[in-house]
Scaffold this active site. Structure first.
Site, PDB file in Angstrom:
ATOM      1  N   HIS A 251       0.811  -1.219   0.000  1.00  0.00           N
ATOM      2  CA  HIS A 251       0.000   0.000   0.000  1.00  0.00           C
ATOM      3  C   HIS A 251       0.844   1.270   0.000  1.00  0.00           C
ATOM      4  O   HIS A 251       0.328   2.360  -0.269  1.00  0.00           O
ATOM      5  CB  HIS A 251      -0.978   0.004   1.190  1.00  0.00           C
ATOM      6  N   ASP A 306      -0.409  -7.506   1.688  1.00  0.00           N
ATOM      7  CA  ASP A 306       0.217  -6.173   1.720  1.00  0.00           C
ATOM      8  C   ASP A 306       1.740  -6.310   1.743  1.00  0.00           C
ATOM      9  O   ASP A 306       2.392  -6.131   2.778  1.00  0.00           O
ATOM     10  CB  ASP A 306      -0.281  -5.405   2.947  1.00  0.00           C
ATOM     11  N   SER A 403       4.622   2.662   8.122  1.00  0.00           N
ATOM     12  CA  SER A 403       4.168   1.556   7.280  1.00  0.00           C
ATOM     13  C   SER A 403       5.270   1.065   6.353  1.00  0.00           C
ATOM     14  O   SER A 403       6.071   1.847   5.841  1.00  0.00           O
ATOM     15  CB  SER A 403       2.976   2.002   6.430  1.00  0.00           C
TER      16      SER A 403
END
Length: 453
Positions: A251, A306, A403
Site C-alpha cells: 500500500h 500487503d 508503514s
C-alpha cells in the site's frame, strides 16, 4: 620329730612361691599387648536391643554387615554405606536437565530423562525440531529419524552441526553495536490482556504507528530503510534484505509518483548528509487488495497481501550501520520466531496519533498477540496473511509514516524479518494492536522475486 617334719614342709613351700608366680602371671608388657583391643563386645543387653544406626555407626565405627543388620534391607544399606564411606557425591546436583543422581563410592550415576544422555545428562538427543529447535542456531528440519541444521544466507554451518558462523563482518541479522545494549534499552515485555471492544471505526488507518518509542542509536537498527517521495518527504519504511532488495508494504507504493530509498540514517532532518538511492523496479504482490477497492466489496479484504519488494539500481553498501535482516524459512518463522515473546519495530512515523512525523529513528519492542485476541480486538477482518503485535493498554505502537517498515525477531544473536508494518485502528489506542503482514506466508514469493535478473 613331728615338729621338725612340719618345719621342713613350710620351708619347702615358701621356697617354691617365686617360681609358681612366674608361671601363673605374665609380665606387664606382654600382658598389655595380649589384652589390647579396638572395640569392646556388645553386652548381652546391647545384643538384644533393636538395631540403632547412631549407636552402631555414628558413636562407633561400624562394618557394612553391622549397617545391614540395622536396615535389614540391601538397597537402604547400599545407599547409607556409599555416603558413610566417602560422603555424598550427589550433593552438588551434578545431573543436568532434571536427571536423577545415585551416589556411589568415589563416584555417582545419573539416570537421564528421555532425550538426554551423557555422564551428567548434559547431551540432548534432538530427534525433533520442536524440542529446542533441534538445538539449531538457525533452521532445523527432520531427516528420517534425526534433525538436520542449516543456516541463513551468509552463514556457514559450524563443525558441531548446530552453530552458524558468519561468513563476513556484515552478514545478515548481525546487530554489532546493539548486541549488548538492546536488553537494557528496550522496554520489558508486557503481557497482553484481553482486548477491549471499542466503538466501530469507519476505516482502518493505512499507515500505523511508532508512539512513545525510544531513539534508535546509529547502527542499532541497521536493516531500516526509508522511502522518500518526489517532494523529499518520508512516507514509508522498509527492510533491507540484500544489496539490491528492500521489503516494504504494497500500500506504500501507490502513495507517490516516484520512490527513492535512504539507508543508514537515524536523523533525516540532516538532508545535506543523506544519500538518495535510485530504484530500478518495484514488485507488488498481484493479490494485494487496496482499501475501498472493487475486490474489497466482493470476497477479499483490505490490506490483504500487503507486501512489495523494491529492486535497487545500484547495490547498497553494507557497513556497521547498514546490514540486511535475515530471511527465515517459513517453518522457522512460524514454529520458532513467532513463538518468541516479542519483536522489534522501528521507523520515522508519527510520535502521536495526530502528531508530526519524527526526524529521529524510533524503535520499540512489541509483544506478539495470539490470533484469537487479535481478531476480537479489531472491527476489520484479520486474514491469514496478517498478525497482531503490541500492547492493549500501554501507549506504545507504530504510527503513520512507519508503514512498510520492519518487524524483526531476534533468535540468539541473529535478527530475522518476521513482519511488515501494515495497518491499524488509530495509533496506540486502548484495546487495539498493530497489524502486520505475516512474512512467513510469503517466503517462496520473496525468494522468487529476489531471484529475478
Amino acid at each position: 620329730m613331728a615338729p621338725q617334719l612340719l618345719l621342713c614342709l613350710i620351708l619347702t613351700f615358701l621356697w617354691s612361691l617365686p617360681e609358681a608366680e612366674s608361671n601363673v602371671f605374665l609380665k606387664s608388657k606382654v600382658a598389655n599387648r595380649f589384652l589390647q583391643r579396638t572395640k569392646r563386645s556388645n553386652s548381652l543387653f546391647e545384643e538384644i536391643r533393636p538395631g540403632n544406626i547412631e549407636r552402631e555407626c555414628i558413636e562407633e565405627k561400624c562394618s557394612k554387615e553391622e549397617a545391614r543388620e540395622v536396615f535389614e534391607d540391601n538397597e537402604k544399606t547400599e545407599t547409607f554405606w556409599n555416603v558413610y564411606v566417602d560422603g555424598d557425591q550427589c550433593s552438588s546436583n551434578p545431573c543436568h536437565y532434571r536427571g536423577t543422581c545415585k551416589d556411589g563410592i568415589g563416584s555417582y550415576t545419573c539416570t537421564c530423562l528421555p532425550n538426554y544422555e551423557g555422564k551428567n545428562c548434559e547431551k540432548v538427543l534432538f530427534k525433533s525440531c520442536r524440542a529446542f529447535n533441534g538445538n539449531c542456531w538457525h533452521f532445523c528440519k527432520r531427516v528420517q529419524s534425526e534433525t538436520q541444521c542449516s543456516c541463513a544466507e551468509s552463514y556457514l554451518l559450524g563443525v558441531d552441526g548446530h552453530s552458524c558462523v558468519a561468513e563476513g563482518d556484515f552478514s545478515c541479522g548481525r546487530n554489532i553495536k546493539a548486541r549488548n545494549k538492546r536488553e537494557a534499552s528496550l522496554p520489558d515485555f508486557v503481557q497482553s490482556q484481553k482486548a477491549t471492544v471499542l466503538k466501530k471505526s469507519d476505516n482502518p488507518s493505512p499507515d500505523i504507528r511508532i508512539v512513545n518509542g525510544m531513539d534508535c542509536k546509529l547502527g542499532e537498527c541497521p536493516w531500516q530503510a526509508v522511502l522518500i517521495n518526489e517532494k523529499g518527504e518520508v512516507f514509508c519504511g522498509g527492510t533491507i534484505l540484500s544489496p539490491i532488495h528492500v521489503l516494504t508494504a504494497a500500500h506504500c507504493i501507490n502513495q507517490t509518483k516516484s520512490v527513492s530509498v535512504i539507508v543508514g540514517e537515524i536523523d533525516i532532518s540532516r538532508k545535506e548528509t543523506r544519500r538518495l538511492l535510485s530504484v530500478d523496479k518495484i514488485y507488488v504482490h498481484k493479490k494485494f487488495v487496496p482499501p475501498n477497492s472493487y475486490y474489497q466489496n466482493i470476497d477479499r479484504f483490505a490490506y490483504d497481501y500487503d507486501i512489495a519488494i523494491i529492486r535497487m539500481k545500484t547495490p547498497i553498501q553494507f557497513s556497521e550501520n547498514v546490514v540486511p535482516a535475515c530471511l527465515p524459512t517459513a517453518d522457522f518463522a512460524k514454529e520458532v520466531l513467532m513463538k518468541q515473546d516479542s519483536g522489534i519495530v522501528s521507523g520515522f512515523g508519527r510520535t502521536q496519533s495526530i502528531g508530526y512525523t519524527s526526524n529521529i529513528l524510533k524503535v520499540i519492542t512489541v509483544p506478539y498477540v495470539d490470533r484469537h485476541t487479535c481478531m476480537l480486538s479489531s472491527n476489520f477482518r484479520i486474514t491469514q496473511n496478517m498478525f497482531c503485535a503490541g500492547y492493549d493498554t500501554l501507549p506504545q505502537d507504530a504510527c503513520q509514516g512507519d508503514s512498510g517498515g520492519p518487524h524483526i525477531t531476534a533468535y540468539g544473536d541473529t535478527h530475522f524479518v518476521t513482519g511488515i508494518i501494515s495497518w491499524g485502528e488509530g495509533c496506540a489506542r486502548k484495546g487495539k494492536y498493530g497489524v502486520y503482514t505475516k512474512v512467513s506466508n510469503f517466503i517462496p514469493w520473496i525468494k522468487k522475486i529476489m531471484s529475478l535478473k
